[in-house]
Design a protein around this motif. Sequence first.
Motif, PDB file in Angstrom:
ATOM      1  N   THR A  87      51.220 -28.991   1.028  1.00  0.00           N
ATOM      2  CA  THR A  87      50.295 -28.419   1.992  1.00  0.00           C
ATOM      3  C   THR A  87      48.876 -28.894   1.726  1.00  0.00           C
ATOM      4  OG1 THR A  87      51.667 -26.451   2.243  1.00  0.00           O
ATOM      5  CG2 THR A  87      49.380 -26.262   2.934  1.00  0.00           C
ATOM      6  N   ALA A  88      48.510 -28.971   0.453  1.00  0.00           N
ATOM      7  CA  ALA A  88      47.145 -29.374   0.107  1.00  0.00           C
ATOM      8  C   ALA A  88      46.932 -30.864   0.233  1.00  0.00           C
ATOM      9  CB  ALA A  88      46.809 -28.945  -1.317  1.00  0.00           C
ATOM     10  N   LYS A  89      47.877 -31.662  -0.351  1.00  0.00           N
ATOM     11  CA  LYS A  89      47.592 -33.089  -0.426  1.00  0.00           C
ATOM     12  C   LYS A  89      48.862 -33.885  -0.679  1.00  0.00           C
ATOM     13  CE  LYS A  89      44.356 -36.338  -0.518  1.00  0.00           C
ATOM     14  NZ  LYS A  89      43.619 -36.701   0.681  1.00  0.00           N
ATOM     15  N   LYS A  96      53.391 -40.622  -6.419  1.00  0.00           N
ATOM     16  CA  LYS A  96      52.632 -41.501  -5.536  1.00  0.00           C
ATOM     17  C   LYS A  96      51.163 -41.476  -5.924  1.00  0.00           C
ATOM     18  CE  LYS A  96      55.554 -39.914  -1.731  1.00  0.00           C
ATOM     19  NZ  LYS A  96      55.543 -39.213  -0.439  1.00  0.00           N
ATOM     20  N   PRO A  97      50.448 -42.588  -5.752  1.00  0.00           N
ATOM     21  CA  PRO A  97      49.008 -42.548  -5.991  1.00  0.00           C
ATOM     22  C   PRO A  97      48.335 -41.681  -4.944  1.00  0.00           C
ATOM     23  CG  PRO A  97      49.664 -44.668  -5.090  1.00  0.00           C
ATOM     24  CD  PRO A  97      50.921 -43.926  -5.369  1.00  0.00           C
ATOM     25  N   PRO A  98      47.243 -40.976  -5.320  1.00  0.00           N
ATOM     26  CA  PRO A  98      46.606 -40.055  -4.400  1.00  0.00           C
ATOM     27  C   PRO A  98      46.206 -40.700  -3.087  1.00  0.00           C
ATOM     28  CG  PRO A  98      45.760 -39.722  -6.607  1.00  0.00           C
ATOM     29  CD  PRO A  98      46.639 -40.939  -6.656  1.00  0.00           C
ATOM     30  N   GLY A 126      46.005 -35.611  -9.270  1.00  0.00           N
ATOM     31  CA  GLY A 126      47.331 -36.174  -9.077  1.00  0.00           C
ATOM     32  C   GLY A 126      47.778 -37.246 -10.041  1.00  0.00           C
ATOM     33  N   THR A 127      47.202 -37.337 -11.221  1.00  0.00           N
ATOM     34  CA  THR A 127      47.662 -38.334 -12.187  1.00  0.00           C
ATOM     35  C   THR A 127      48.420 -37.646 -13.310  1.00  0.00           C
ATOM     36  OG1 THR A 127      45.652 -38.225 -13.521  1.00  0.00           O
ATOM     37  CG2 THR A 127      45.675 -39.803 -11.696  1.00  0.00           C
ATOM     38  N   SER A 128      49.479 -38.263 -13.764  1.00  0.00           N
ATOM     39  CA  SER A 128      50.307 -37.652 -14.803  1.00  0.00           C
ATOM     40  C   SER A 128      49.538 -37.470 -16.100  1.00  0.00           C
ATOM     41  CB  SER A 128      51.554 -38.501 -15.057  1.00  0.00           C
ATOM     42  OG  SER A 128      51.194 -39.831 -15.399  1.00  0.00           O
TER      43      SER A 128
END
Length: 289
Positions: A87-89, A96-98, A126-128
Amino acid sequence: MIHQITNNVVINQSANATLALGASPIMATAKEEQEDLAKIPGGLLINFGTVTDKEGMLAAGKWANFNRKPVVFDPVGVGATGFRRSTAKGDDLLEKPPCDLSSELLDTWQATVIKGNPGEIASLLGTSELRLEVQSRGVDSVGSGFANPAEAVLTLARRERCIVVMTGATDYISNGQTVVKLNNGCELLGNITGSGCMVGTAVATFCGAASVDALRTNAEDSKKGALVEGDMFVAAIAGVLAVTVAADIAVTNERVKGPASFLTQLLDELYALTPEKIVEFGKVALVQV
């Protein structure tokens, strides 16, 4: 007017905080109302702690952008479930890359301010690697903390082209160029439900006030320049300080015996807050990144 689509847990508390700060709250969520509400000067807060009004959130942000009102996004618990992340992004922040994510909120409208705790900011980044440092557990942030919190807020601010506020024991705020840290607040804030949501309300209130004031002052130039008029960076800093400075004052009151009495006193101190108190008690420092 501060329009808030917020979670069910804090509606009453957020409305009272808005009134204490001298603004008028409305908690309307229906998609059909958003176009008309966006025509009223002020600010918009979208807080999805209980994600039940997604269509209203999508419409509210879109019409706020159209009417050049500030939009404060508080992605409460965004890392807790796949539904919140999508929902957010986008669907899968780790795979997946942002920049390749399809989104339902942040790519539908432009946020003026994103406000979250470290776990929520890490989820949006969003990065591990960052998620190993900081993780979400429900609406709480857990983990060792960012090795470089200033860099985290700066990175997200540049990517999303907005102000980013990261709350915690130390608060970090960036506009993509400058980072400041704030060292106010007390432990009892962590013992009342929705203290972070109250910060989002205060940020939206100050951003709305800054926008209205700028539009009145620069009426002839109001259709030029930035999407939102007014200094949103200063407004975001002021919104955070309003709650944390009020908390610092409240906790010293002899009537405060625990979380319940603290919450009551916190609302009283928000009501009694003045610019002079923020200047006197605010602990603000620039951070070199």
